[in-house]
Design a protein around this motif. Structure first.
Motif, PDB file in Angstrom:
ATOM      1  N   MET A   1       0.825  -1.207   0.000  1.00 30.74           N
ATOM      2  CA  MET A   1       0.000   0.000   0.000  1.00 30.74           C
ATOM      3  C   MET A   1       0.862   1.261   0.000  1.00 30.74           C
ATOM      4  N   ARG A   2       2.044   1.160   0.633  1.00 34.66           N
ATOM      5  CA  ARG A   2       2.946   2.309   0.715  1.00 34.66           C
ATOM      6  C   ARG A   2       4.374   1.770   0.739  1.00 34.66           C
ATOM      7  N   MET A   3       5.193   2.259  -0.184  1.00 32.69           N
ATOM      8  CA  MET A   3       6.597   1.854  -0.209  1.00 32.69           C
ATOM      9  C   MET A   3       7.335   2.516   0.945  1.00 32.69           C
ATOM     10  N   GLY A   4       8.176   1.739   1.599  1.00 32.80           N
ATOM     11  CA  GLY A   4       9.052   2.325   2.594  1.00 32.80           C
ATOM     12  C   GLY A   4      10.121   3.135   1.882  1.00 32.80           C
ATOM     13  N   PRO A   5      10.632   4.175   2.528  1.00 35.45           N
ATOM     14  CA  PRO A   5      11.687   4.961   1.881  1.00 35.45           C
ATOM     15  C   PRO A   5      12.933   4.103   1.652  1.00 35.45           C
ATOM     16  N   GLU A   6      13.615   4.367   0.558  1.00 38.32           N
ATOM     17  CA  GLU A   6      14.835   3.625   0.255  1.00 38.32           C
ATOM     18  C   GLU A   6      16.012   4.258   0.989  1.00 38.32           C
ATOM     19  N   THR A   7      16.682   3.441   1.788  1.00 41.80           N
ATOM     20  CA  THR A   7      17.892   3.865   2.491  1.00 41.80           C
ATOM     21  C   THR A   7      18.949   2.792   2.225  1.00 41.80           C
ATOM     22  N   PRO A   8      19.691   2.933   1.128  1.00 45.21           N
ATOM     23  CA  PRO A   8      20.626   1.886   0.702  1.00 45.21           C
ATOM     24  C   PRO A   8      21.648   1.520   1.776  1.00 45.21           C
ATOM     25  N   LEU A   9      21.846   0.233   1.914  1.00 46.06           N
ATOM     26  CA  LEU A   9      22.857  -0.269   2.845  1.00 46.06           C
ATOM     27  C   LEU A   9      24.249   0.076   2.345  1.00 46.06           C
ATOM     28  N   PRO A  10      25.185   0.292   3.259  1.00 45.12           N
ATOM     29  CA  PRO A  10      26.581   0.429   2.841  1.00 45.12           C
ATOM     30  C   PRO A  10      27.035  -0.892   2.192  1.00 45.12           C
ATOM     31  N   PRO A  11      27.915  -0.829   1.194  1.00 46.75           N
ATOM     32  CA  PRO A  11      28.332  -2.044   0.471  1.00 46.75           C
ATOM     33  C   PRO A  11      28.837  -3.175   1.373  1.00 46.75           C
ATOM     34  N   ALA A  12      29.614  -2.861   2.391  1.00 40.66           N
ATOM     35  CA  ALA A  12      30.143  -3.918   3.264  1.00 40.66           C
ATOM     36  C   ALA A  12      29.021  -4.623   4.023  1.00 40.66           C
ATOM     37  N   ARG A  13      28.049  -3.864   4.525  1.00 39.95           N
ATOM     38  CA  ARG A  13      26.930  -4.469   5.246  1.00 39.95           C
ATOM     39  C   ARG A  13      26.056  -5.276   4.295  1.00 39.95           C
ATOM     40  N   ARG A  14      25.847  -4.784   3.066  1.00 42.53           N
ATOM     41  CA  ARG A  14      25.060  -5.529   2.076  1.00 42.53           C
ATOM     42  C   ARG A  14      25.713  -6.886   1.816  1.00 42.53           C
ATOM     43  N   LYS A  15      27.033  -6.886   1.645  1.00 45.80           N
ATOM     44  CA  LYS A  15      27.744  -8.136   1.379  1.00 45.80           C
ATOM     45  C   LYS A  15      27.539  -9.124   2.525  1.00 45.80           C
ATOM     46  N   VAL A  16      27.663  -8.653   3.745  1.00 45.17           N
ATOM     47  CA  VAL A  16      27.466  -9.513   4.912  1.00 45.17           C
ATOM     48  C   VAL A  16      26.043 -10.062   4.938  1.00 45.17           C
ATOM     49  N   MET A  17      25.067  -9.198   4.678  1.00 41.40           N
ATOM     50  CA  MET A  17      23.671  -9.629   4.726  1.00 41.40           C
ATOM     51  C   MET A  17      23.337 -10.629   3.622  1.00 41.40           C
ATOM     52  N   VAL A  18      23.833 -10.407   2.421  1.00 42.07           N
ATOM     53  CA  VAL A  18      23.559 -11.344   1.329  1.00 42.07           C
ATOM     54  C   VAL A  18      24.218 -12.695   1.625  1.00 42.07           C
ATOM     55  N   GLN A  19      25.425 -12.679   2.184  1.00 41.12           N
ATOM     56  CA  GLN A  19      26.082 -13.937   2.552  1.00 41.12           C
ATOM     57  C   GLN A  19      25.315 -14.657   3.659  1.00 41.12           C
ATOM     58  N   LYS A  20      24.856 -13.912   4.671  1.00 39.30           N
ATOM     59  CA  LYS A  20      24.056 -14.514   5.740  1.00 39.30           C
ATOM     60  C   LYS A  20      22.762 -15.100   5.183  1.00 39.30           C
ATOM     61  N   PHE A  21      22.136 -14.359   4.272  1.00 39.99           N
ATOM     62  CA  PHE A  21      20.899 -14.810   3.647  1.00 39.99           C
ATOM     63  C   PHE A  21      21.142 -16.142   2.934  1.00 39.99           C
ATOM     64  N   ALA A  22      22.179 -16.197   2.120  1.00 42.13           N
ATOM     65  CA  ALA A  22      22.479 -17.407   1.348  1.00 42.13           C
ATOM     66  C   ALA A  22      22.786 -18.588   2.266  1.00 42.13           C
ATOM     67  N   ARG A  23      23.592 -18.350   3.269  1.00 41.43           N
ATOM     68  CA  ARG A  23      23.959 -19.425   4.201  1.00 41.43           C
ATOM     69  C   ARG A  23      22.730 -19.930   4.964  1.00 41.43           C
ATOM     70  N   HIS A  24      21.941 -18.991   5.439  1.00 38.96           N
ATOM     71  CA  HIS A  24      20.740 -19.344   6.189  1.00 38.96           C
ATOM     72  C   HIS A  24      19.775 -20.159   5.321  1.00 38.96           C
ATOM     73  N   ALA A  25      19.565 -19.709   4.092  1.00 36.15           N
ATOM     74  CA  ALA A  25      18.658 -20.418   3.183  1.00 36.15           C
ATOM     75  C   ALA A  25      19.173 -21.825   2.886  1.00 36.15           C
ATOM     76  N   ALA A  26      20.472 -21.954   2.640  1.00 42.06           N
ATOM     77  CA  ALA A  26      21.056 -23.271   2.340  1.00 42.06           C
ATOM     78  C   ALA A  26      20.941 -24.214   3.540  1.00 42.06           C
ATOM     79  N   LEU A  27      21.198 -23.697   4.735  1.00 41.57           N
ATOM     80  CA  LEU A  27      21.093 -24.540   5.930  1.00 41.57           C
ATOM     81  C   LEU A  27      19.649 -24.967   6.185  1.00 41.57           C
TER      82      LEU A  27
END
Length: 159
Positions: free
Chosen positions: A118-144
């Motif tokens: 109904m309403r988009m949250g404002p975009e506040t891009p993650l810093p590149p280092a934090r994005r990398k950590v989060m994507v890796q955590k996401f992938a590991r968590h999903a695989a496990l």
């Protein structure tokens, strides 16, 4: 969004908790938008988001599912989730008093079967280092989680 109040065919996969039902509808909707989703994800010690969604362009969205006024008013951690995503959303049902929700956050109306942004949250891009950590955590968590589903005897815990 499907407005189903009575399901003529019992659905054994339907979660029993109201927040989990909202999460199911949210996840279905986000999948239709080409996001990969994980429920009950821990981005950092002491935090657990209801839904973390990874978009086709690498964007990370956090969705907190609230089943009612008391559930929302007792949530003291949600500000901490903002540091772990590009966009933040609340997911609520059609009876939730949406005027309680901060206007500078996203809003999703959901039920057990689908959802609608109904309403988009404002975009506040993650810093590149934090994005990398989060994507890796996401992938590991999903695989496990997948491995634990396929081989419960493997003793995988904490997912």
């Amino acid at each position: 969004m499907t407005q189903t109040t009575l399901d003529p065919i019992p659905d054994a996969s339907l979660p029993t908790m109201p927040g989990q039902r909202l999460a199911r509808g949210v996840c279905r909707h986000l999948r239709a938008l080409d996001f990969a989703v994980i429920e009950e994800f821990v981005p950092a010690t002491g935090l657990r988001v209801d839904v973390l969604a990874l978009g086709p362009k690498g964007e990370l969205w956090v969705v907190e599912c609230k089943s009612g006024r008391a559930d929302f008013q007792s949530d003291r951690k949600w500000h901490g989730y903002l540091d772990w995503c590009d966009r933040f959303f609340w997911a609520v049902d059609q009876d939730f008093p949406t005027e309680l929700l901060p206007e500078d956050t996203g809003l999703i109306l959901a039920d057990s079967y689908d959802a609608e942004i109904m309403r988009m949250g404002p975009e506040t891009p993650l810093p590149p280092a934090r994005r990398k950590v989060m994507v890796q955590k996401f992938a590991r968590h999903a695989a496990l989680r997948l491995q634990a589903l396929r081989d419960p005897a493997a003793g995988i815990s904490g997912v």
